[in-house]
Design a protein around this motif. Structure first.
Motif, PDB file in Angstrom:
ATOM      1  N   VAL A 251       9.285  -0.442  12.790  1.00  0.00           N
ATOM      2  CA  VAL A 251       9.975  -1.001  11.614  1.00  0.00           C
ATOM      3  C   VAL A 251       9.233  -0.583  10.346  1.00  0.00           C
ATOM      4  O   VAL A 251       9.833  -0.098   9.389  1.00  0.00           O
ATOM      5  CB  VAL A 251      10.077  -2.537  11.707  1.00  0.00           C
ATOM      6  N   ARG A 252       7.919  -0.762  10.358  1.00  0.00           N
ATOM      7  CA  ARG A 252       7.119  -0.378   9.192  1.00  0.00           C
ATOM      8  C   ARG A 252       7.170   1.134   8.967  1.00  0.00           C
ATOM      9  O   ARG A 252       7.198   1.600   7.823  1.00  0.00           O
ATOM     10  CB  ARG A 252       5.678  -0.860   9.359  1.00  0.00           C
ATOM     11  N   LEU A 253       7.161   1.902  10.056  1.00  0.00           N
ATOM     12  CA  LEU A 253       7.226   3.359   9.937  1.00  0.00           C
ATOM     13  C   LEU A 253       8.470   3.778   9.158  1.00  0.00           C
ATOM     14  O   LEU A 253       8.384   4.569   8.216  1.00  0.00           O
ATOM     15  CB  LEU A 253       7.222   4.019  11.319  1.00  0.00           C
TER      16      LEU A 253
ATOM     17  N   VAL B 228       1.639  21.072  13.539  1.00  0.00           N
ATOM     18  CA  VAL B 228       2.644  20.232  12.885  1.00  0.00           C
ATOM     19  C   VAL B 228       1.930  19.125  12.115  1.00  0.00           C
ATOM     20  O   VAL B 228       1.149  18.357  12.679  1.00  0.00           O
ATOM     21  CB  VAL B 228       3.631  19.640  13.907  1.00  0.00           C
ATOM     22  N   ILE B 229       2.206  19.081  10.813  1.00  0.00           N
ATOM     23  CA  ILE B 229       1.594  18.095   9.916  1.00  0.00           C
ATOM     24  C   ILE B 229       2.629  17.009   9.620  1.00  0.00           C
ATOM     25  O   ILE B 229       3.667  17.285   9.011  1.00  0.00           O
ATOM     26  CB  ILE B 229       1.126  18.762   8.599  1.00  0.00           C
ATOM     27  N   PHE B 230       2.320  15.801  10.069  1.00  0.00           N
ATOM     28  CA  PHE B 230       3.206  14.666   9.864  1.00  0.00           C
ATOM     29  C   PHE B 230       2.851  13.965   8.552  1.00  0.00           C
ATOM     30  O   PHE B 230       1.685  13.942   8.159  1.00  0.00           O
ATOM     31  CB  PHE B 230       3.072  13.671  11.021  1.00  0.00           C
ATOM     32  N   PRO B 231       3.838  13.346   7.893  1.00  0.00           N
ATOM     33  CA  PRO B 231       3.533  12.590   6.681  1.00  0.00           C
ATOM     34  C   PRO B 231       2.660  11.368   7.036  1.00  0.00           C
ATOM     35  O   PRO B 231       2.672  10.899   8.179  1.00  0.00           O
ATOM     36  CB  PRO B 231       4.898  12.180   6.151  1.00  0.00           C
ATOM     37  N   PRO B 232       1.907  10.845   6.053  1.00  0.00           N
ATOM     38  CA  PRO B 232       0.962   9.763   6.310  1.00  0.00           C
ATOM     39  C   PRO B 232       1.508   8.555   7.077  1.00  0.00           C
ATOM     40  O   PRO B 232       0.778   7.997   7.895  1.00  0.00           O
ATOM     41  CB  PRO B 232       0.469   9.376   4.908  1.00  0.00           C
ATOM     42  N   PRO B 233       2.755   8.102   6.862  1.00  0.00           N
ATOM     43  CA  PRO B 233       3.194   6.926   7.621  1.00  0.00           C
ATOM     44  C   PRO B 233       3.069   7.077   9.140  1.00  0.00           C
ATOM     45  O   PRO B 233       2.870   6.099   9.854  1.00  0.00           O
ATOM     46  CB  PRO B 233       4.656   6.736   7.198  1.00  0.00           C
ATOM     47  N   TRP B 234       3.180   8.294   9.639  1.00  0.00           N
ATOM     48  CA  TRP B 234       3.097   8.516  11.092  1.00  0.00           C
ATOM     49  C   TRP B 234       1.713   8.199  11.643  1.00  0.00           C
ATOM     50  O   TRP B 234       1.576   7.903  12.839  1.00  0.00           O
ATOM     51  CB  TRP B 234       3.471   9.959  11.430  1.00  0.00           C
ATOM     52  N   SER B 235       0.688   8.245  10.825  1.00  0.00           N
ATOM     53  CA  SER B 235      -0.676   8.002  11.331  1.00  0.00           C
ATOM     54  C   SER B 235      -0.888   6.544  11.730  1.00  0.00           C
ATOM     55  O   SER B 235      -1.852   6.223  12.400  1.00  0.00           O
ATOM     56  CB  SER B 235      -1.705   8.411  10.281  1.00  0.00           C
ATOM     57  N   LYS B 236       0.029   5.670  11.346  1.00  0.00           N
ATOM     58  CA  LYS B 236      -0.109   4.246  11.663  1.00  0.00           C
ATOM     59  C   LYS B 236       0.601   3.835  12.941  1.00  0.00           C
ATOM     60  O   LYS B 236       0.564   2.674  13.329  1.00  0.00           O
ATOM     61  CB  LYS B 236       0.422   3.419  10.493  1.00  0.00           C
ATOM     62  N   VAL B 237       1.272   4.761  13.588  1.00  0.00           N
ATOM     63  CA  VAL B 237       2.032   4.437  14.797  1.00  0.00           C
ATOM     64  C   VAL B 237       1.164   4.656  16.021  1.00  0.00           C
ATOM     65  O   VAL B 237       0.453   5.609  16.143  1.00  0.00           O
ATOM     66  CB  VAL B 237       3.323   5.269  14.881  1.00  0.00           C
TER      67      VAL B 237
END
Length: 179
Positions: free
Chosen positions: A34-36, A170-179
């Motif tokens: 949800v937060r992602l 593959v570089i993910f945007p910062p929100p992905w680092s919290k999952v």
């Protein structure tokens, strides 16, 4: 009656509810998915035309999201997409709504000229769309070590003679680092 369409700003609450019940866990009040999605909406990775909802009987019951990622290689950065999260409300699962939402998102991406989609998920599910191991396509990420769940899909080219899809990290945007 099933209706597939891009997310509208008015859908935010319904989408949050679908994600919350689809990813519910007894140990967390709000699932990280949800937060992602909330954080991706507020980022440069957000592509409104590629946030797909599934409405069934006028109720939003499914969701499939594609957002921007970059593939870094010696030749520079190239654009790609990440699929996820994909969710269906439990009372509407196992009737093809998730599959329909994912397919609609992939078709919209193809129409926009996108070439590559990555996903981390169940190979048995994502294989139906044509996904296969991303590491065998020369793609790495923080999830590369997971093997089969780290997958990619090459979309059809929009024009003849288009370069092959990118390979690299593959570089993910910062929100992905919290999952």
């Amino acid at each position: 009656m099933l209706r597939l369409r891009p997310e509208d700003p008015a859908d935010t609450g319904a989408i949050r509810r679908v994600l919350a019940v689809a990813f519910a866990r007894p140990d967390v009040a709000t699932p990280p998915e949800v937060r992602l999605v909330d954080e991706l909406r507020a980022s440069d990775a957000w592509l409104p035309a590629l946030a797909m909802v599934a409405e069934y009987g006028g109720e939003i019951v499914g969701y499939a999201l594609l957002t921007r990622v970059l593939v870094r290689s010696d030749e520079g950065n190239r654009r790609a997409l990440a699929l996820g999260p994909v969710a269906v409300a439990p009372h509407r699962q196992r009737i093809g709504l998730g599959t329909a939402a994912v397919q609609a998102a992939l078709e919209a991406a193809t129409e926009l000229g996108e070439r590559l989609v990555v996903v981390l998920g169940d190979p048995g599910y994502y294989r139906r769309f044509g996904f296969s191991r991303a590491d065998r396509m020369g793609l790495t990420s923080p999830w590369s070590g997971l093997g089969e769940p780290w997958q990619a899909l090459v979309l059809p080219p929009s024009i003849t003679g288009e370069p092959p899809p990118p390979q690299g990290d593959v570089i993910f945007p910062p929100p992905w680092s919290k999952v």
